[in-house]
Design a protein around this motif. Structure first.
Motif, short mmCIF file in Angstrom:
data_model
loop_
_atom_site.label_atom_id
_atom_site.label_comp_id
_atom_site.label_asym_id
_atom_site.label_seq_id
_atom_site.Cartn_x
_atom_site.Cartn_y
_atom_site.Cartn_z
N ARG A 43 -12.35 12.40 -9.84
CA ARG A 43 -12.64 11.48 -8.76
C ARG A 43 -11.34 11.06 -8.10
N ASP A 44 -11.43 10.64 -6.84
CA ASP A 44 -10.25 10.15 -6.14
C ASP A 44 -10.68 9.24 -5.00
N ILE A 45 -9.81 8.32 -4.68
CA ILE A 45 -9.99 7.45 -3.52
C ILE A 45 -8.83 7.73 -2.58
N CYS A 46 -9.12 8.11 -1.35
CA CYS A 46 -8.10 8.55 -0.42
C CYS A 46 -8.17 7.75 0.88
N GLN A 47 -7.06 7.77 1.58
CA GLN A 47 -7.00 7.09 2.87
C GLN A 47 -7.39 8.05 3.99
N ARG A 48 -7.97 7.50 5.01
CA ARG A 48 -8.33 8.27 6.21
C ARG A 48 -7.11 9.03 6.73
N GLY A 49 -7.32 10.28 7.14
CA GLY A 49 -6.26 11.09 7.73
C GLY A 49 -5.46 11.92 6.74
N THR A 50 -5.65 11.67 5.46
CA THR A 50 -4.92 12.45 4.46
C THR A 50 -5.76 13.65 4.01
N SER A 51 -5.18 14.48 3.13
CA SER A 51 -5.87 15.66 2.62
C SER A 51 -5.90 15.62 1.11
N LEU A 52 -6.91 16.25 0.52
CA LEU A 52 -7.04 16.33 -0.93
C LEU A 52 -7.39 17.77 -1.32
N THR A 53 -6.71 18.28 -2.32
CA THR A 53 -7.02 19.61 -2.84
C THR A 53 -7.71 19.49 -4.19
N ILE A 54 -8.86 20.13 -4.30
CA ILE A 54 -9.66 20.11 -5.53
C ILE A 54 -9.51 21.47 -6.20
N GLN A 55 -9.26 21.43 -7.50
CA GLN A 55 -9.09 22.67 -8.26
C GLN A 55 -10.33 22.97 -9.09
N CYS A 56 -10.64 24.26 -9.21
CA CYS A 56 -11.79 24.72 -10.00
C CYS A 56 -11.34 25.86 -10.90
N GLN A 57 -11.55 25.69 -12.20
CA GLN A 57 -11.14 26.69 -13.18
C GLN A 57 -12.36 27.16 -13.96
N VAL A 58 -12.54 28.49 -14.07
CA VAL A 58 -13.64 29.07 -14.84
C VAL A 58 -13.07 29.71 -16.09
N ASP A 59 -13.81 29.65 -17.19
CA ASP A 59 -13.26 30.14 -18.47
C ASP A 59 -13.43 31.65 -18.65
N SER A 60 -13.95 32.34 -17.64
CA SER A 60 -14.07 33.80 -17.69
C SER A 60 -13.92 34.33 -16.27
N GLN A 61 -13.67 35.61 -16.16
CA GLN A 61 -13.49 36.20 -14.83
C GLN A 61 -14.84 36.33 -14.13
N VAL A 62 -14.91 35.87 -12.90
CA VAL A 62 -16.14 35.92 -12.13
C VAL A 62 -15.84 36.47 -10.75
N THR A 63 -16.82 37.16 -10.19
CA THR A 63 -16.61 37.76 -8.87
C THR A 63 -16.71 36.71 -7.77
#
Lengths: 110, 114
Positions: B10-30
């Motif tokens: 979760r995150d609380i951000c200010q208007r006009g800024t950017s947020l990068t979300i990361q996603c990690q999978v425990d196996s290789q997926v197409t």
């Protein structure tokens, strides 16, 4: 365009009171109808996939059925821990993406 | 079944800024997918991310607003750019490839924009 409509939006039952949730769909060439359970603050959890009319799948107190136009999720003798939002989704022919319905918020009172 | 993790939760951000979300999978997926779930609503697909190619965006979503990276078969990022309060949502990552070709979902990132 593929569409999924779930009813009712919300359902409140007493523990042990059986009922059914409905998922109506229109899709070009069904390649799978999926049921998910989502608890508050969590991602959806996969329950069932159905592929063809007449198919049924069961898991504990849940049974999913499929016709050419709709699917039902039957819940038998539910317990409070079955309280969650149940989501239905379809995949159409040639598509990898899922199209989700709005969900049914199920509450089981002890 | 694939196990998927997301950062931040979760995150609380200010208007006009950017947020990068990361996603990690425990196996290789197409295929990996990014969804948005607005308060009290169902899931809406933002884009499909395949390794080695540009992401495919759904109608109503554009790359400038939601740039996606997919550097390998286990990882993807979604950036929410130039945020406004309307971007307040839960963002979910998923991957396909189970026994029934179902999608598995991460726990989601709850974003609040002030």
């Amino acid at each position: 365009e593929d569409q999924v409509t779930q009813s009712p939006e919300a359902l409140r039952l007493q523990e042990g009171e059986s009922s059914s949730l409905n998922c109506s769909y229109t899709v070009s060439g069904l390649r799978g109808l999926f049921w998910y359970r989502q608890d508050p603050g969590k991602g959806p959890e996969f329950l069932f996939t159905l592929y063809s009319a007449g198919e049924e799948k069961e898991k504990e107190r849940l049974k999913a059925t499929l016709t050419k136009k709709e699917s039902f999720l039957h819940i038998t003798a539910p317990k409070p821990e079955d309280s969650a939002t149940y989501l239905c989704a379809v995949r159409g022919e040639g598509a990898q993406k899922l199209v989700f319905g709005q969900g049914t918020r199920l509450t089981i009172n002890p | 079944s694939a196990v998927i993790s997301q950062k931040p939760s979760r995150d609380i951000c200010q208007r006009g800024t950017s947020l990068t979300i990361q996603c990690q999978v425990d196996s290789q997926v197409t295929m990996m997918f990014w969804y948005r779930q607005q308060p009290g609503q169902s899931l809406t697909l933002i884009a499909t991310a395949n390794q080695g190619s540009e992401a495919t965006y759904e109608s109503g979503f554009v790359i400038d607003k939601f740039p996606i990276s997919r550097p390998n078969l286990t990882f993807s990022t979604l950036t929410v750019s130039n945020m406004s309060p309307e971007d307040s949502s839960i963002y979910l990552c998923s991957s396909s490839g189970g026994s029934y070709n179902e999608q598995f979902f991460g726990p989601g990132t709850r974003l609040t924009v002030l």
